[in-house]
Scaffold this motif. Structure first.
Motif, PDB file in Angstrom:
ATOM      1  N   PHE A  84       0.857  -1.141  -0.042  1.00 19.11           N
ATOM      2  CA  PHE A  84       0.001  -0.072   0.078  1.00 19.11           C
ATOM      3  C   PHE A  84       0.786   1.283   0.086  1.00 19.11           C
ATOM      4  O   PHE A  84       0.585   2.308  -0.739  1.00 19.11           O
ATOM      5  N   ALA A  85       1.814   1.190   0.743  1.00 19.07           N
ATOM      6  CA  ALA A  85       2.850   2.324   0.880  1.00 19.07           C
ATOM      7  C   ALA A  85       3.508   2.534  -0.602  1.00 19.07           C
ATOM      8  O   ALA A  85       3.724   3.790  -1.123  1.00 19.07           O
ATOM      9  N   GLU A  86       4.124   1.398  -1.243  1.00 16.61           N
ATOM     10  CA  GLU A  86       4.469   1.567  -2.408  1.00 16.61           C
ATOM     11  C   GLU A  86       3.601   2.241  -3.640  1.00 16.61           C
ATOM     12  O   GLU A  86       3.956   3.174  -4.178  1.00 16.61           O
ATOM     13  N   SER A  97     -11.311   2.144  -3.217  1.00 15.76           N
ATOM     14  CA  SER A  97     -11.775   1.842  -1.991  1.00 15.76           C
ATOM     15  C   SER A  97     -11.647   0.345  -1.880  1.00 15.76           C
ATOM     16  O   SER A  97     -11.341  -0.194  -0.688  1.00 15.76           O
ATOM     17  N   GLY A  98     -11.234  -0.457  -2.800  1.00  8.41           N
ATOM     18  CA  GLY A  98     -10.906  -1.909  -2.759  1.00  8.41           C
ATOM     19  C   GLY A  98      -9.589  -2.032  -1.923  1.00  8.41           C
ATOM     20  O   GLY A  98      -9.583  -2.978  -1.306  1.00  8.41           O
ATOM     21  N   HIS A  99      -8.619  -1.028  -1.893  1.00  5.99           N
ATOM     22  CA  HIS A  99      -7.479  -1.138  -1.483  1.00  5.99           C
ATOM     23  C   HIS A  99      -7.703  -1.200   0.238  1.00  5.99           C
ATOM     24  O   HIS A  99      -6.930  -1.826   0.970  1.00  5.99           O
ATOM     25  N   PHE A 100      -8.711  -0.180   0.459  1.00  2.00           N
ATOM     26  CA  PHE A 100      -9.113   0.072   1.817  1.00  2.00           C
ATOM     27  C   PHE A 100      -9.758  -1.459   2.416  1.00  2.00           C
ATOM     28  O   PHE A 100      -9.727  -1.464   3.532  1.00  2.00           O
ATOM     29  N   GLU A 105      -8.946  -5.987   6.262  1.00  6.71           N
ATOM     30  CA  GLU A 105      -8.971  -7.640   6.409  1.00  6.71           C
ATOM     31  C   GLU A 105      -7.780  -7.742   7.686  1.00  6.71           C
ATOM     32  O   GLU A 105      -7.755  -8.663   8.340  1.00  6.71           O
ATOM     33  N   TYR A 106      -6.962  -6.572   7.539  1.00  5.67           N
ATOM     34  CA  TYR A 106      -5.794  -7.001   8.276  1.00  5.67           C
ATOM     35  C   TYR A 106      -5.795  -5.913   9.562  1.00  5.67           C
ATOM     36  O   TYR A 106      -4.881  -6.301  10.500  1.00  5.67           O
TER      37      TYR A 106
END
Length: 150
Positions: A84-86, A97-100, A105-106
């Motif tokens: 995500f940072a990359e 939104s899919g990234h969030f 999940e974690y």
């Protein structure tokens, strides 16, 4: 050679570059300390995210401080956070939104908030280091040299 002169304020080369305004230096340092000391996120996760971003942002000063990211891809929380940072460094406009949904999940909402603000802060710091030409030669705490990272 850095693109501006060092100030008399601060302990590190980076701090001396932003130390031309003592209030900014003080508050920047306080925010950095909050990210490392007052977080619900694991410090190793944060360090692996910082290292990942250093290479994506091209900040030599930051790259040699800890070297390349060093974690097993099976460590899902770290892997997801680093990816995500990359992506944030490469193209924050592409985050959807899919990234969030994947982050959720974690991580808790609190952890996602802390992760995103940490990523934003580190991104700004590393990009400042890069534009000020803060090279590996100024990193007093280097654990590696750039030539060894190739």
């Amino acid at each position: 050679m850095t693109r501006i002169t060092f100030s008399e304020n601060g302990n590190t080369a980076f701090e001396k570059l932003i130390g031309h305004n003592v209030a900014i230096l003080h508050n920047w340092d306080q925010l950095e300390e909050a990210f490392w000391q007052n977080t619900s996120l694991d410090k190793d996760l944060l360090e692996q995210v910082r290292r990942t971003m250093a290479f994506e942002n091209g900040c030599e000063y930051c790259m040699v401080k800890g070297g390349k990211p060093d974690f097993d891809s099976s460590e899902m929380k770290i892997s997801i956070a680093a990816a995500f940072a990359e992506l944030f460094c490469k193209d924050h406009h592409s985050i959807v939104s899919g990234h969030f949904d994947l982050l959720k999940e974690y991580f808790t909402d609190q952890q996602i908030s802390e992760l995103c603000t940490f990523i934003s802060f580190i991104n700004a710091s590393q990009k400042l280091g890069k534009i000020f030409n803060l090279t590996e030669d100024f990193q007093a705490h280097a654990v590696v040299q750039l030539k060894d990272l190739k």
